[in-house]
Scaffold this active site. Structure first.
Site, short mmCIF file in Angstrom:
data_model
loop_
_atom_site.label_atom_id
_atom_site.label_comp_id
_atom_site.label_asym_id
_atom_site.label_seq_id
_atom_site.Cartn_x
_atom_site.Cartn_y
_atom_site.Cartn_z
N HIS A 254 0.82 -1.21 0.00
CA HIS A 254 0.00 0.00 0.00
C HIS A 254 0.86 1.27 0.00
O HIS A 254 0.36 2.34 -0.31
CB HIS A 254 -1.01 -0.01 1.15
CG HIS A 254 -0.45 0.36 2.49
ND1 HIS A 254 -0.13 -0.56 3.45
CD2 HIS A 254 -0.15 1.55 3.02
CE1 HIS A 254 0.33 0.05 4.52
NE2 HIS A 254 0.33 1.35 4.29
N ASP B 111 -0.09 -7.54 1.67
CA ASP B 111 0.41 -6.16 1.69
C ASP B 111 1.94 -6.16 1.70
O ASP B 111 2.57 -5.75 2.67
CB ASP B 111 -0.16 -5.41 2.89
CG ASP B 111 0.01 -3.90 2.77
OD1 ASP B 111 0.51 -3.44 1.74
OD2 ASP B 111 -0.37 -3.20 3.74
N SER C 91 4.05 3.22 6.80
CA SER C 91 4.03 1.76 6.92
C SER C 91 5.26 1.17 6.26
O SER C 91 6.14 1.87 5.81
CB SER C 91 2.78 1.23 6.22
OG SER C 91 1.64 1.88 6.69
N GLY C 92 5.26 -0.13 6.15
CA GLY C 92 6.28 -0.82 5.36
C GLY C 92 7.50 -1.25 6.13
O GLY C 92 8.32 -2.01 5.62
#
Ligand SMILES: *[C@@H]1O[C@H](CO)[C@@H](O)[C@H](O)[C@H]1NC(C)=O
Ligand SMILES: *[C@@H]1O[C@H](CO)[C@@H](O)[C@H](O)[C@H]1NC(C)=O
Length: 282
Positions: free
Chosen positions: A71, A118, A203-204
């Site tokens: 995402h 994701d 994120s990530g």
């Protein structure tokens, strides 16, 4: 800066009722209630930047590959992304840094509605120089995930709280793996007895358990550090065979038939027009 809300779908199953009373799940990963990391203690930690600003975390998994959340780049022109390795204080000009562009993006069936798969692999435009400040992370074996109660470390450069600015220094946070209020398609964590966790923002980033990367920061439910819903990560151990098929493939094989596109899963993605563009939060 990539926070966005998504509808609570049937994928959340028994959580649907609560999830509809509360705001839907939110893609996340700022660290709330953590502490500054020691400089370069986590030399696989990556800052993904656009226009000079950090927007997501990532993990160096090969000298020329970074793993992050799908995402993070969903709907972005990946050519606008700068991959920053060897960073600690984002407010300083650090000589330890190595900068790369993204040459190719590999996805594995990311579903932005159900928030599954994701994960994204970013192939860099060159290979990192491995040294004390820039190192490749270790991944688990396929399906060798983590169970309830395992102690892990989450980390990120995201905001310290919903109304607070992002920190310059990488933050880290001890978390505990939980299986309650968690789907099999995620690894989830909680911080016992206090309000801390990942939150809106970048994120990530990696979830590190016993020295292995077991998760990619994906989403939260309710609010940041709600103290009730666990934080959700993409379960790296479920993707290791796929990851290895990408990062260990021989470079630049000539196409079997000239002019034909590689049809396999994980082939390069052309940036789509993107109905799910992340909404900046600051
Ligand atoms: C890769 O991209 C970075 C950042 O844009 C650039 O500074 C570097 O020269 C590029 N390296 C190669 C080998 O093209
Ligand atoms: C927090 O995590 C660090 C790094 O994994 C570990 O050394 C430390 O023991 C943990 N602390 C607690 C209280 O679990």
């Amino acid at each position: 800066m990539t926070a966005r809300r998504v509808p609570a779908g049937p994928a959340l199953g028994p959580l649907l009722l609560l999830a509809t009373l509360l705001p839907g799940p939110a893609l996340a990963s700022e660290i709330v209630g953590g502490r500054p990391a020691q400089p370069h203690a986590w030399p696989f930690m990556v800052s993904l930047q656009r226009r000079g600003g950090h927007f997501c975390g990532g993990t160096l998994i090969a000298p020329n590959f970074v793993m992050s959340a799908a995402h993070c780049v969903d709907g972005l022109n990946f050519r606008s992304v700068v991959v920053v390795l060897g960073a600690h204080d984002l407010g300083e000009r650090e000589s330890t840094r190595q900068l790369f562009a993204v040459q190719r993006v590999f996805e594995n069936g990311f579903d932005p509605v159900r928030l599954v798969n994701d994960i994204v692999l970013l192939q860099l435009n060159g290979s990192a120089t491995i040294n004390a400040n820039v190192q490749v992370a270790r991944l688990p074996a396929q399906n060798q995930g983590v169970g309830n109660g395992v102690q892990c470390l989450a980390m990120g450069w995201g905001q310290l709280g919903t109304a607070q600015p992002p920190p310059r220094i990488l933050q880290e946070l001890n978390v505990t793996v939980v299986t309650t209020l968690c789907r099999r398609s995620n690894v989830c964590t909680l911080v016992p007895r206090r309000r801390a966790g990942i939150c809106f923002g970048d994120s990530g980033g990696p979830l590190v358990c016993n020295g292995l990367i077991q998760g990619i920061d994906s989403f939260i439910r309710g609010s940041c550090a709600s103290g009730f819903f666990p934080d959700a990560f993409a379960p790296v151990a479920q993707f290791v065979d796929w990851i290895n098929s990408i990062i260990r493939r021989p470079p630049a094989l000539p196409p079997a038939r000239p002019g034909q596109q590689d049809p396999e899963r994980g082939a390069a993605r052309v940036p789509p027009p993107a109905p799910h563009r992340p909404r900046p939060t600051q």
